[in-house]
Every structure is written in structure tokens, then in C-alpha cells.
Scaffold this motif. Structure first.
Motif, mmCIF file in Angstrom:
data_model
loop_
_atom_site.group_PDB
_atom_site.id
_atom_site.type_symbol
_atom_site.label_atom_id
_atom_site.label_comp_id
_atom_site.label_asym_id
_atom_site.label_seq_id
_atom_site.Cartn_x
_atom_site.Cartn_y
_atom_site.Cartn_z
ATOM 1 N N PHE A 121 0.807 -1.219 0.000
ATOM 2 C CA PHE A 121 0.000 0.000 0.000
ATOM 3 C C PHE A 121 0.841 1.270 0.000
ATOM 4 O O PHE A 121 0.301 2.368 -0.059
ATOM 5 C CB PHE A 121 -0.912 0.006 1.228
ATOM 6 C CG PHE A 121 -1.610 -1.299 1.455
ATOM 7 C CD1 PHE A 121 -2.717 -1.646 0.696
ATOM 8 C CD2 PHE A 121 -1.139 -2.208 2.402
ATOM 9 C CE1 PHE A 121 -3.348 -2.862 0.886
ATOM 10 C CE2 PHE A 121 -1.775 -3.420 2.608
ATOM 11 C CZ PHE A 121 -2.883 -3.750 1.845
ATOM 12 N N THR A 122 2.159 1.143 0.099
ATOM 13 C CA THR A 122 3.043 2.296 0.195
ATOM 14 C C THR A 122 4.189 2.152 -0.804
ATOM 15 O O THR A 122 4.296 1.160 -1.511
ATOM 16 C CB THR A 122 3.616 2.411 1.620
ATOM 17 O OG1 THR A 122 4.331 1.205 1.948
ATOM 18 C CG2 THR A 122 2.515 2.623 2.648
ATOM 19 N N SER A 123 5.040 3.185 -0.854
ATOM 20 C CA SER A 123 6.256 3.161 -1.677
ATOM 21 C C SER A 123 5.985 2.901 -3.148
ATOM 22 O O SER A 123 6.821 2.329 -3.853
ATOM 23 C CB SER A 123 7.252 2.116 -1.128
ATOM 24 O OG SER A 123 7.553 2.354 0.225
ATOM 25 N N GLY A 124 4.815 3.300 -3.624
ATOM 26 C CA GLY A 124 4.500 3.174 -5.041
ATOM 27 C C GLY A 124 3.988 1.823 -5.483
ATOM 28 O O GLY A 124 3.659 1.637 -6.670
ATOM 29 N N TYR A 125 3.859 0.863 -4.560
ATOM 30 C CA TYR A 125 3.486 -0.491 -4.976
ATOM 31 C C TYR A 125 2.001 -0.625 -5.292
ATOM 32 O O TYR A 125 1.609 -1.516 -6.051
ATOM 33 C CB TYR A 125 3.931 -1.508 -3.919
ATOM 34 C CG TYR A 125 5.424 -1.694 -3.939
ATOM 35 C CD1 TYR A 125 6.037 -2.322 -5.009
ATOM 36 C CD2 TYR A 125 6.225 -1.200 -2.910
ATOM 37 C CE1 TYR A 125 7.419 -2.460 -5.055
ATOM 38 C CE2 TYR A 125 7.600 -1.335 -2.953
ATOM 39 C CZ TYR A 125 8.192 -1.963 -4.030
ATOM 40 O OH TYR A 125 9.560 -2.090 -4.090
ATOM 41 N N ASN A 126 1.173 0.251 -4.736
ATOM 42 C CA ASN A 126 -0.242 0.226 -5.125
ATOM 43 C C ASN A 126 -0.404 0.644 -6.581
ATOM 44 O O ASN A 126 -1.165 0.024 -7.342
ATOM 45 C CB ASN A 126 -1.065 1.119 -4.192
ATOM 46 C CG ASN A 126 -0.532 2.533 -4.103
ATOM 47 O OD1 ASN A 126 0.638 2.797 -4.376
ATOM 48 N ND2 ASN A 126 -1.389 3.465 -3.728
ATOM 49 N N VAL A 127 0.311 1.674 -6.984
ATOM 50 C CA VAL A 127 0.263 2.125 -8.377
ATOM 51 C C VAL A 127 0.840 1.057 -9.300
ATOM 52 O O VAL A 127 0.268 0.740 -10.355
ATOM 53 C CB VAL A 127 1.034 3.446 -8.534
ATOM 54 C CG1 VAL A 127 1.141 3.847 -10.000
ATOM 55 C CG2 VAL A 127 0.367 4.552 -7.725
ATOM 56 N N LEU A 128 1.969 0.493 -8.905
ATOM 57 C CA LEU A 128 2.612 -0.529 -9.730
ATOM 58 C C LEU A 128 1.706 -1.737 -9.931
ATOM 59 O O LEU A 128 1.573 -2.260 -11.051
ATOM 60 C CB LEU A 128 3.927 -0.960 -9.080
ATOM 61 C CG LEU A 128 4.755 -1.993 -9.846
ATOM 62 C CD1 LEU A 128 5.262 -1.416 -11.152
ATOM 63 C CD2 LEU A 128 5.920 -2.483 -8.991
#
Length: 491
Positions: free
Chosen positions: A177-184
Motif C-alpha cells: 500500500f506504500t512506496s508506489g506499490y499500489n500504483v505498480l
């Protein structure tokens, strides 16, 4: 791998003189570096700055005036800029990202989720854990954890491919859910048409190699029986199953893959695996730790210095190698005998293990320390006849697919876009082959290839061969790219 911000330096990228850790005052730029490092006198460095430009609103990175900057800025709107030293064209997205990342290696991750993709949090049995100071968990996402993020595109059903994704962060940070992994994860689901389960495994020191390996295997077993929205999927609707990850998570994903080879049902279910910039050698002595180490070199036509090598991990090679080795030992809970274990450290996989691999896709930056972690394991697997594709992107840094939007600039980072679409192409092609013929495949277009930029910096110099795993199945990523990831007007 933890991202470490190196000491102060002043660098030039395609004519931009960049003062790292420079701070803008109302009248001048104050640089905290060695005197004369950029070939400029003290008077020049303290002079009033009337045309300086702050790349990011951190106060950490300033573009110090260079006569060539005005032309570069005027050209930026056109999508490419001219390298003032060589005359070659460089993508403005490449330039923007490198400038920002040299100031702050944590910046600039993609921000825009893909459209027409849904998600929900999944609570599975026996996955809860806690991150707080009482157990020395240092991540910023604190409290009760262990819920996974499930993503699926519109139209997905029980027959759609399924992916277990293991996030990076040096095993000590980040989450689905953080560090861009939701977008990825949303982009991966959109492009591949797959159901993506991004797992929130217990971080070190709460967890360790054994716990993370177990979490990955458990997630594979769960996803083999569930589809979109977590719905139960009947055995008759089994879909191709993949394991993937990035950085340290990419190494753990490959550990899960090798361990699954010894488990009959999982071995039959797994259609393939992929990893971006995976950390596969826990000894941390791959040759590219030295050949791709960060350094400052003279420009061809100026006294300023230029950056080369890994711009994310900038420690000297011996110091960096030792630090990452110590991180690896902590990941293994002090069990140093596992540093060369072929499952814990896939770089040391045996010839027999490599020969039995299902389709595997690896992508890595040509300038990063971990280039050899992918290139060497890929070359060994290819020699054993495994269906492996390794894509190396010249000049790219660690985990560059996560910067595909161009780091907040006006143009996309084409290398990141191509890597994401190549991953989706791999999943589609390997999935089709698995449905028709089972897990063992001979890849058409397998091998190791390097993507160099073309003359205007806007794309690859040589178009890639399509990835296909059975004759008559050709999937081209440029066709898949026609479906928009974002709403009109978004990055």
C-alpha cells in the motif's frame, strides 16, 4: 536493498550542473561540497542566482546556472534535449529522473493508478503481524499488518492469469500500500489482464528469509484457488499462476519459484516468473558491484564532472558490498551457511535447478549494481536450455519500471513503459503456452538483449523481438500499449 543517499557532490548531466545537498537562499546557491569539485571558483559558487531552477520542492536539489541550460530548457518541451558534450539526444524523462534521483533516491515514483482496475484488501489465515518499535520494525507503516492487496482489471474472471507479487524494500521496509506499490500493482493488472495479489509479508527483523519464503508459498496456494475479488474459483477453472517481484522482493520471488519446484502441485500450477532488478546474490560480490559503482568522471568538453554508474546506491563498492552483505545476513537471521544456498540465494542455483525452470522474464538497468545478478543467472539458465528472457536497459537505474511516468516531467520514461509492457507480454504468452502444453516451454526470442536509445532518445534503437512460447502465438507490447493506463490528460 536500502536506498542510501551518498555524500555531497556536484555533478553534470547532459549539461546540467547539479549541486547535491545544495540549498537555495534568497540570493545565492550554497553548495556543501569540496572546493572546486565542479571546476568552478568560490566567487562563481556564491554569485547571485537569477536563473536557477529548483527541480523538486525539497530544497535539496538546485540546477546551478550553466550557459547550456537555457537551450536545454527551451528544448525540454519537445520531448528530447541535446547532450551538450556529445550532441547525442537524451530523453527529457531520463534527464529529469536522474537529476531528481541524485538529490533524493526516494523520490519520483509513479503516482497515477491505472484506470478500470479494482482492488480490495484481503485477510488470509495466519498472515497477521505487527510493526512497531517494540519489535524493532523500522517501517513507517506501523500497527497491525499482514493484509494483502488484491487488484484485478475490469472483465477479469476465474480464467484470468494470476500473479503473486513480492515487493522490494530491502526486506526491512515498504508494503503493498506504500512506496508506489499500489500504483505498480494496478498497472501490472491492467496491462497483463491478470489478478494481482501483492502480499504484506513480515519485514525483517519481525520476519526473515524462512518467514518470507513461507508467505510467498502460502500466497501461491491461496491464489491458485481464488480469482477476482477473492472469489472461490473451481478446479476446472484453474488459470496460469505467476510469481514476481522487484529488488529484494524479486530475489525472494525467485526463491519461492525454486522452492515450488520441489512441490508437485505448485510445480504444475506455476506457469512462470518475472523479476525487476532482483537481488539474487546474497554474497553481494557480483562483478557489477564494482564495474557499475557510482563515480564522477570528467566531461569531454568542460571542467565539470559527470555522474556514471549506479545513481541510487552511491557508496564506494567495497563499503556498499559489505553493507548489503550484512543486510543479507540479517535477512537470513544470522544463518550464514544460507548465503550460497540455491533457494535463499538463487544466483547459486544448480544447473539442474536452472534446467527445470518454467518461463522466466528478468529486466534490469544497465547502469545498476545488480545488473550482474540478473545477467549471470540468466546466462547460466539459457545455457541449460531454460526459456529465459533477460532485458537490459542501457543507462537505467535500479527498479526503473517504477518511474515510468517520467518522475513528474512532461514525458514518460520510455524504458519503464517498455519494461512494463514486456512483462505483460511475457505473462500473456507464457500463460497461453501453459494452457495448451503445460509448464515446460521453449521460448522463441529467448536470450539476453540490451535496449539502447534511438537517435532522438524517444525509444529503443532496435525494436525488440516479440516474446512467444509456442509457434503461432505472437504478442507485441506495442499493440497492448494502445489501451490507456490513465485518464486523458494524466501522465
Amino acid at each position: 536493498m536500502a536506498r542510501i543517499l551518498a555524500g555531497a557532490a556536484t555533478v553534470t548531466l547532459a549539461g546540467l550542473v547539479i549541486g547535491r545537498h545544495a540549498r537555495l537562499t534568497s540570493a545565492s546557491v550554497v553548495e556543501k561540497d569540496s572546493a572546486g569539485l565542479a571546476g568552478q571558483g568560490a566567487a562563481d559558487r556564491a554569485a547571485p542566482c537569477t536563473t536557477c531552477e529548483e527541480v523538486e520542492n525539497h530544497g535539496l536539489l538546485q540546477l546551478v546556472v550553466d550557459p547550456r541550460l537555457l537551450a536545454l530548457r527551451r528544448a525540454a518541451a519537445g520531448g528530447t534535449v541535446e547532450n551538450a558534450d556529445s550532441g547525442a539526444k537524451v530523453s527529457t524523462a531520463d534527464l529529469t529522473c536522474k537529476a531528481k534521483l541524485l538529490s533524493d533516491p526516494e523520490c519520483c515514483l509513479d503516482q497515477t493508478p491505472a484506470i478500470h482496475v479494482r482492488s480490495r484488501n484481503i485477510s488470509r489465515d495466519h498472515t497477521a503481524w505487527t510493526c512497531d518499535t517494540s519489535n524493532d520494525c523500522n517501517d513507517t507503516y506501523v500497527g497491525t499488518r499482514g493484509k494483502d492487496a488484491l487488484w484485478w482489471p475490469d472483465g477479469a474472471d476465474c480464467s484470468s492469469p494470476r500473479i503473486v507479487f513480492v515487493h522490494g524494500g530491502g526486506w526491512t521496509g515498504a508494503s503493498p500500500f506504500t512506496s508506489g506499490y499500489n500504483v505498480l500493482a494496478s498497472k501490472l493488472a491492467k496491462l497483463s489482464g491478470a489478478v494481482v495479489l501483492a502480499i504484506d509479508y513480515p519485514l525483517v527483523p519481525v520476519g526473515n528469509y524462512s518467514a518470507i519464503l513461507h508467505a510467498g508459498l502460502q500466497a501461491l496456494e491461496w491464489l491458485s484457488m481464488h480469482g477476482p475479488d477473492g472469489q472461490d474459483c473451481p478446479m476446472s477453472m484453474h488459470a496460469p499462476l505467476f510469481i514476481g517481484g522487484d529488488s529484494s522482493g524479486g530475489g525472494s520471488a525467485l526463491s519461492v519459484l525454486f522452492e515450488a519446484q520441489s512441490r508437485r502441485e505448485l510445480r504444475k500450477a506455476v506457469a512462470g516468473a518475472f523479476a525487476w532488478s532482483p537481488w539474487t546474490n546474497l554474497m553481494c560480490d557480483t562483478p557489477t558491484y564494482w564495474s557499475n559503482s557510482f563515480s564522477m568522471i570528467p566531461n569531454m568538453t568542460s571542467e565539470a564532472l559527470a555522474a556514471r554508474g549506479d545513481i541510487i546506491f552511491t557508496d564506494p563498492p567495497t563499503k556498499g558490498s559489505r553493507q548489503y552483505y550484512e543486510d543479507a545476513v540479517r535477512y537470513l537471521a544470522g544463518q550464514k551457511h544460507l548465503l550460497k544456498d540455491p533457494v535463499a540465494s538463487p544466483y547459486f542455483a544448480s544447473d539442474d535447478q536452472l534446467s527445470r525452470l518454467p518461463p522466466l522474464y528478468l529486466t534490469v538497468g544497465g547502469a545498476e549494481l545488480l545488473k550482474g545478478d540478473s545477467g549471470i543467472i540468466g546466462e547460466r539458465a539459457l545455457q541449460r536450455g531454460a526459456p529465459v528472457v533477460v532485458d537490459i536497459f542501457d543507462g537505467m537505474w535500479h527498479d526503473f519500471p517504477m518511474y515510468s511516468e517520467g518522475c513528474g516531467g512532461k514525458t514518460e520514461l520510455w524504458q519503464g513503459v517498455v519494461a512494463l509492457h514486456r512483462t505483460a507480454e511475457f505473462i500473456a504468452s507464457a500463460g497461453i503456452f501453459w494452457r495448451k502444453h503445460g509448464r515446460r516451454a521453449q521460448a522463441m526470442g529467448a536470450g539476453i538483449r540490451t535496449f539502447y536509445p534511438n537517435s532522438d532518445g524517444s525509444g529503443p534503437l532496435v525494436p525488440p523481438e516479440p516474446i512467444r512460447f509456442n509457434l503461432g502465438t505472437t504478442l507485441n507490447y506495442t499493440v497492448q500499449a494502445a489501451a490507456p493506463l490513465h485518464e486523458s490528460g494524466s501522465p
